[in-house]
Enzyme design. Structure first.
Site, PDB file in Angstrom:
ATOM      1  N   ASP A 171       0.837  -1.203   0.000  1.00 34.53           N
ATOM      2  CA  ASP A 171       0.000   0.000   0.000  1.00 34.53           C
ATOM      3  C   ASP A 171       0.874   1.256   0.000  1.00 34.53           C
ATOM      4  OD1 ASP A 171      -2.396   1.434   0.042  1.00 34.53           O
ATOM      5  OD2 ASP A 171      -3.261   0.189   1.614  1.00 34.53           O
ATOM      6  N   ASP A 232     -10.674   2.389  -3.147  1.00 34.17           N
ATOM      7  CA  ASP A 232     -11.178   1.089  -2.709  1.00 34.17           C
ATOM      8  C   ASP A 232     -12.594   0.828  -3.211  1.00 34.17           C
ATOM      9  OD1 ASP A 232      -8.835   0.825  -1.344  1.00 34.17           O
ATOM     10  OD2 ASP A 232      -9.715   0.831   0.661  1.00 34.17           O
TER      11      ASP A 232
END
Length: 425
Positions: A171, A232
């Site tokens: 990430d 997301d």
């Protein structure tokens, strides 16, 4: 229907073969991360969308992020047909770590939720014929606030290799600059390769670059096996629509970047959860196949419906997603809330998705000119057409100049496969 003969037929054959050669040259010229992995899009299961950062195993023992959850998912993937159709990675997302590194500066799993450690979990997953994925972050902290890899790239790569990890989702939270972000992604890529272990490298590099400037996908492809571009996914039709709209708006850049060894990742499959109607689940499965996207489910395989399971395990749709030609599909046109997406496949085949974005009324009919598909080559000079979704149906033999009529439910998709008739050559 009778096949067109004479000069027109011969011209169709020549054009089709020329187009195939062009497609192959484009793919062979693509420069990808040289680790021999992800030659087709990665398939597996990832915990985040369904289970998020649930760390309360006392209150919610069956749904907290723990070794128990991943071992149960591994059991089901190995015993209920998931592995056989291609789903092979069990992937841990954020919130698996202890709050601090150990005395040797190595990451460590939360001792209460992962009492046996990641090495033990890896061995268990491997014993089922599956592979283990794990999560870390390029910055000072993960997005949920656990220790990041900044300043520890080499030792973290070595730790993951020692544990037997097969995939790293990396990430991009808590970086001070885009330069630090880019350098961190490159450093971890090199560190993973240096370990000598085959570890698929899943990046979020372009996702964090887009707010500042257009990412350099040629560079990203050299370091990553797949990469997130957008925020997301949520368990909602609005989320699916937004991802598809963003992807089509940027497809001129994205489609060129994708190919064997490196893929655009529109995020997880949320099929089998709560937020999508049946038709919307069909749309996600069909479009993720068209986009050559990693198929990483985020659902509860212990409770999934038989209908959702059948859709996710559809071998014909998975074959489109995993097609070895490795060309990402794209939006061909949009007409009055109807979208036509297409994707070239190996052996001169094409996949075509007809999406009805209208959210009012009933099913709509839409007629497609076959000559308009695949730059005129998808059914040239003739082809067999099969509807794969929502229900597999052989539609028959069509000539180049023919039309095919579809009927699509609101927010649903009809997925077609066109195969050039070999008897025409």
């Amino acid at each position: 229907m009778r096949l067109t003969s004479g000069p027109l037929r011969r011209l169709g054959c020549v054009l089709a073969l020329s187009f195939r050669a062009l497609v192959l040259r484009e793919i062979s010229g693509a420069w990808a991360l040289d680790n021999g992995l992800a030659m087709t899009p990665t398939m597996g299961w990832l915990h985040w969308e369904r289970f998020m950062c649930n760390t309360d195993c006392e209150e919610d023992p069956d749904s907290c992020v723990s070794e128990k959850l991943f071992m149960q998912m591994a059991d089901i993937m190995a015993s209920e047909g998931w592995k056989e159709v291609g789903y092979e990675y069990i992937c841990i997302d954020d919130c698996w770590m202890a709050p601090q590194r150990d005395s040797k500066h190595r990451l460590q799993a939360d001792p209460k939720r992962f009492p046996s450690g990641i090495r033990h979990l890896s061995n268990y997953v491997h014993s089922k014929g599956l592979k283990l994925g794990i999560y870390a972050d390029v910055g000072e902290k993960t997005c949920a606030g656990y220790p990041g890899s900044l300043g520890h790239y080499n030792i973290d790569a070595e730790t993951f290799a020692d544990w037997g990890v097969d995939l790293l989702k990396f990430d991009g939270c808590y970086c001070d600059s885009v330069e630090e972000l880019a350098n961190g992604y490159k450093h971890m890529s090199l560190a993973l390769n240096k370990t000598g272990r085959s570890i698929v490298y899943s990046c979020e590099w372009p996702l964090y670059m887009w707010p500042f400037h257009k990412p350099n996908y040629t560079e990203i492809r050299r370091y990553c096996n797949h990469w997130r571009n957008f925020g997301d996914i949520y368990d909602s039709w609005q989320s699916i629509k937004t991802i598809l709209a963003w992807t089509s708006a940027n497809q001129q850049t994205l489609v060129r970047a994708a190919g064997p060894g490196g893929w655009n990742d529109p995020d997880m499959l949320v099929i089998g959860n709560f937020g999508l109607s049946w038709d919307q689940q069909v749309t996600q499965m069909a479009l993720w196949a068209i986009m050559a996207a990693p198929l990483l489910m985020s659902n509860d395989l212990r409770q999934i419906s038989s209908q959702a399971k059948t859709l996710l395990q559809d071998k014909d749709v998975i074959a489109i997603n995993q097609d070895p030609l490795g060309k990402q599909g794209y939006l061909l046109r949009k007409e009055d809330s109807i979208e036509i997406w297409e994707r070239p496949l190996s052996n001169l085949a094409w996949a075509v998705a007809v999406v009805n974005l209208q959210e009012i009324g009933g099913p709509r009919s839409y007629t497609i000119s076959l000559a308009s598909l695949g730059q005129g080559m998808a059914c040239n000079p003739a082809c067999h057409i099969t509807e794969l979704l929502p229900v597999k149906t052989k539609l028959g033999f069509y000539e180049w100049t023919s039309y095919v009529k579809t009927r699509i439910n609101p927010t649903g998709t009809v997925l077609l496969q066109l195969q050039i008739s070999q008897t025409t050559f």
